[in-house]
Structure formats: C-alpha cells, structure tokens
Design a protein around this motif. Structure first.
Motif, PDB file in Angstrom:
ATOM      1  N   UNK A  56       0.714  -1.362  -0.101  1.00  0.00           N
ATOM      2  CA  UNK A  56      -0.112  -0.082   0.037  1.00  0.00           C
ATOM      3  C   UNK A  56       0.889   1.371   0.082  1.00  0.00           C
ATOM      4  N   UNK A  57       0.144   2.299  -0.237  1.00  0.00           N
ATOM      5  CA  UNK A  57       0.940   3.772  -0.306  1.00  0.00           C
ATOM      6  C   UNK A  57       0.438   4.648   0.702  1.00  0.00           C
ATOM      7  N   UNK A  58       0.303   4.245   2.037  1.00  0.00           N
ATOM      8  CA  UNK A  58      -0.420   5.026   2.824  1.00  0.00           C
ATOM      9  C   UNK A  58       0.598   5.073   4.115  1.00  0.00           C
ATOM     10  N   UNK A  59       0.722   6.408   4.407  1.00  0.00           N
ATOM     11  CA  UNK A  59       1.865   6.797   5.559  1.00  0.00           C
ATOM     12  C   UNK A  59       1.117   7.757   6.784  1.00  0.00           C
ATOM     13  N   UNK A  60       1.953   7.947   7.523  1.00  0.00           N
ATOM     14  CA  UNK A  60       1.238   8.868   8.582  1.00  0.00           C
ATOM     15  C   UNK A  60       0.038   8.437   9.243  1.00  0.00           C
ATOM     16  N   UNK A  61      -1.002   9.223   9.396  1.00  0.00           N
ATOM     17  CA  UNK A  61      -2.130   8.615  10.276  1.00  0.00           C
ATOM     18  C   UNK A  61      -2.943   7.736   9.491  1.00  0.00           C
TER      19      UNK A  61
END
Length: 458
Positions: A56-61
């Motif tokens: 996936x490409x989701x970072x941070x919160x």
C-alpha cells in the motif's frame, strides 16, 4: 540385588524383541499408534494461516488507520494473516510492482491509484475481482454506484475501490462576511469565483490559490461534461489521442490565468500542501483540495476562522457534469496460489464492510465506498462534527453518470498528468498562451499513448 536367572533373562529378551517388532514393520513404516501421535503435528502444518502480503501507499495517520483495519481482520480470521507493507507513494509502489512482474517477489494484493487502472488491466498480471464477485454471488449494489462506475471496464470490475475522494472548494466564511459576500453561498461557476476572488483580495490576503495539479484540470473537464481523451475517454476502446487542447481546456486555463493576472489568485506552485497552509494562515480565502484533506483543513483553521465548502466550480451552471472519483483500489495478483488469492478476496470484502468503511472514513476523511456506512453511529457523529463533509457526499451523489464523469483511462496517465501540469505552469508564467500550451501538451501525450499502445498485445 540378586542376579537374574537364565529363565528370567530369556523372558526379558523375548519381551524386548516383541516390543521392537510391535514398533516396526518389515518395511519400517510407522504403526497406528505412531501415526496417531504424529497427527497433531501434521494437522498443525495444514492449518497454518494463509499469508496475504498487501502493498500500500498510505503513511502517517492514514497508514495507522490502514494498519488498524489489518489488525482487526487478522484478529477475526485465524486462517488468514494479512501483512501490510508500505511501498512509498503511488508512483513508487507501481514501479516496484513493475520490477517484480515475472517473479515471485511481488505482493498478493496491491493498492494502486485510479490513474494506474489501464496499466494494471493491460499488464495481464491480475485476477479481476469480478471472478470472485460472481463465484461468491457478492452483492455490489451495496456499494456507491458512482465509485464503482470508475473502476468498471467492459461491464467488469477489475479491482475493488478502497480509498476514494473528490475535489471541493474550501473557503473562509469569515473573509466572505468581511467582503460583503454571503458565507452560506459559495461561488458555483467560473465567473462567480472570479468575482468573489476580486472582492476577497485585500492587503495580506488574496482571493484564492489553486495548486497546479493535473487532477484538478481532469476534474474541471468532467464538470463541463467534456472528455479528456478520444474513444469515449478511452472507455469504448483504447484511447489514441489527448483532447487536452479542446475548448474545455482553453476556457478553464484562460479563466485561471486571468485571475492570476488580476492578482486576485496567487500561483503557489504544484503542491496542495502549500495552498492548504496558505489557506490556514489566512493568506488566501479560497482553494481547491481533496475531500480527504477536509479534517486537516478544518482543524488547521480552528480558533481562527470557519471553513466553508462548496461544489467544484462549473464553467457553465447549465451544463450537466460532475466529479470523477480519485483515490485508489485494491488489485489481486494472478501469480499467487489460488488459496492466497481467495484469502486476499476475503480481506477485500472485509475492507468494504460498513463497519470497516465507517472506521476508515472517520479516521481518514475518505468517502465510505459502502452506502450503509452512513448508517453507522460513528459516521453520523462525525458528520455532526464536520458538517462540511456533507458537501462532498452531495457532490458525489449529484454527479451525472457519463463517459466524462466515469473518468479517462490510459496506460500513460502519470506522464500525461505531469505534462498537463507543465502546460499550466507555462501559461501562468506567461510563457505560452492557453491554446498553445495545451495543444503542445496534447501532442506530447498523444505520442506517449501511441508508444504505449504498441507495447500492449491485442
């Protein structure tokens, strides 16, 4: 101790020989008792959970919210374990996938941004989720039709939408009041935006700023009911040329440039982060941004001013149009074992459940892809806290389905978006006219499409 007698010793030796004979057959195969005692170990191996690697490409919160869903799924499914792996931004992740094709080093499941859809289909590296939908008799009517619309090709769903957004107008209600504008009536057309921008411009504050983002140009095309590519936006058959230099593009860029020239609109470059920071600081009174940014934009303005939201402006109020969904979907790779693909499908279904989508929505700001998520108490509470989000929901539901709002598809979309942004920069920096810049970009995009089409086997 007395020594064993001959008779006793003979009996002991006979007993030992009988035990050995009982333990081994003539061919050395295990006995029933041995098999029974080994059974738990064999069973344990058979019951090891199926591992699903999700890129996936989701970072941070947002990344934390994704991991929370993964943890919940793993807790509920003892026969499957999902391993979430961050692969960088969408471009980086897709490039890593391309490098892995033809090997076993890739994932079971990958999140790909919407503009990567044509490449994913043409890669022939995926199993369309439609196969699992048909086998499961899965009811897709529970999902948002305008979201499914984007990811449907030839009446088939190739991937399952996950994180979905669209662009809306954000404006400073306090600045509107101070300028004599109705804070409950955001500008709805190009001309209304231009007039409001003039009235909002004063010392230390410009009327607005739009990031130079190709996605915005794509959306403004769709909102005019205009197609970005030939062949039905690449939907009726593969696109062969770009329509970026059409009247819809020229009209949009002329409007944008005029506001910059009048100094009622600032040019802050390509990053939406820069425009959202300027908006929060009160340096600009209007901006365009994704619905996924709503929570952060509203929070950044807390204690300073009230944030209002409006639909994406239209060139002409009388033209039917709407927005294209942005975000990403999940794709199942076909080089993985059947059991692994089925396990990935189970995870996809879990992500689409109302409860999962409700959690995802309130923790990230992305749309629920499932209509029933709006009935979840946490979503109702969130809508009360952030009433601005109703604008985004209404805009999605009021979008008129068409080839324009379904969204353009081409295998070179990332490159096309970059070329579009370069054209916008050339115009705002007075290097070219709108028509010349867009025609030049359209020619370059068409050339890339032609090269790409040659590589795709028919």
């Amino acid at each position: 101790m007395k020594p064993f007698g001959k008779k006793t010793l003979a009996m002991l030796l006979l007993s030992c020989m009988m035990l050995v004979a009982a333990g081994c057959g003539s061919n050395g195969s295990p006995t029933q008792e041995d098999t029974a005692s080994a059974a738990p170990e064999t069973s344990s191996k058979q019951e090891e959970p199926v591992k699903v690697v999700w890129w996936h490409s989701m970072s941070g919160d947002v990344g934390k919210a994704a991991q929370q869903l993964v943890d919940e799924f793993n807790a509920e499914h003892k026969d499957i374990v999902v391993q979430a792996e961050y692969q960088g931004k969408y471009d980086e992740s897709l490039n890593k996938l391309k490098a892995s094709l033809g090997s076993d080093s890739g994932p079971s499941l990958i999140q790909v941004y919407e503009i990567g859809s044509r490449f994913m289909i043409d890669s022939k590296a995926i199993t369309p989720v439609q196969q699992f939908i048909d086998a499961d008799k899965y009811d897709t009517s529970r999902l948002e039709p305008n979201i499914l619309n984007y990811y449907t090709f030839d009446n088939k769903l190739y991937s399952m939408p996950f994180n979905t957004s669209n662009p809306i107008l954000y404006y400073n209600k306090d600045a509107f009041k101070a300028a004599g504008l109705d804070p409950e009536k955001p500008p709805a057309t190009y001309e209304e935006v231009a007039e409001a921008a003039k009235k909002l411009t004063k010392s230390g504050q410009a009327g607005g700023s739009f990031a130079i983002y190709g996605w915005f140009m794509e959306q403004l095309f769709a909102n005019q009911g205009a197609e970005l590519l030939d062949n039905g936006n690449g939907r009726t058959q593969a696109a062969t040329s770009s329509l970026l230099g059409s009247d819809a593009g020229v009209k949009t860029l002329d409007w944008w440039k005029r506001m910059v020239e009048e100094k009622s609109m600032l040019n802050l470059g390509r990053k939406t982060d820069d425009t959202s920071k300027a908006f929060a600081a009160g340096q600009i009174a209007m901006t365009l941004d994704s619905t996924a940014s709503l929570r952060s934009i509203v929070k950044s303005a807390e204690g300073k001013f009230e944030v209002g939201t409006g639909f994406l402006p239209k060139a002409d109020a009388n033209v039917k149009g709407g927005v294209i969904v942005g975000g990403a979907s999940n794709w199942i790779l076909n080089n993985r074992p059947e059991a692994e693909q089925k396990a990935a499908w189970e995870f996809i279904k879990f992500l689409a459940e109302p409860k999962s989508q409700a959690e995802w929505h309130i923790n990230t700001g992305y749309f629920p892809i499932t209509q029933k998520a709006y009935d979840e108490p946490i979503v109702k509470e969130n809508m009360t806290k952030y009433p601005q989000f109703q604008t985004a929901v209404d805009q999605l539901h009021q979008t008129t389905p068409s080839l324009a709002t379904q969204g353009a598809v081409m295998g070179v979309f990332p490159e096309a978006r970059q070329l579009t942004e370069t054209a916008i920069e050339e115009v705002l920096n007075n290097k070219k006219s709108s028509k010349q810049a867009l025609d030049d970009a359209a020619k370059a995009i068409t050339s890339k499409i032609e090269e790409y089409n040659k590589t795709v086997s028919k």
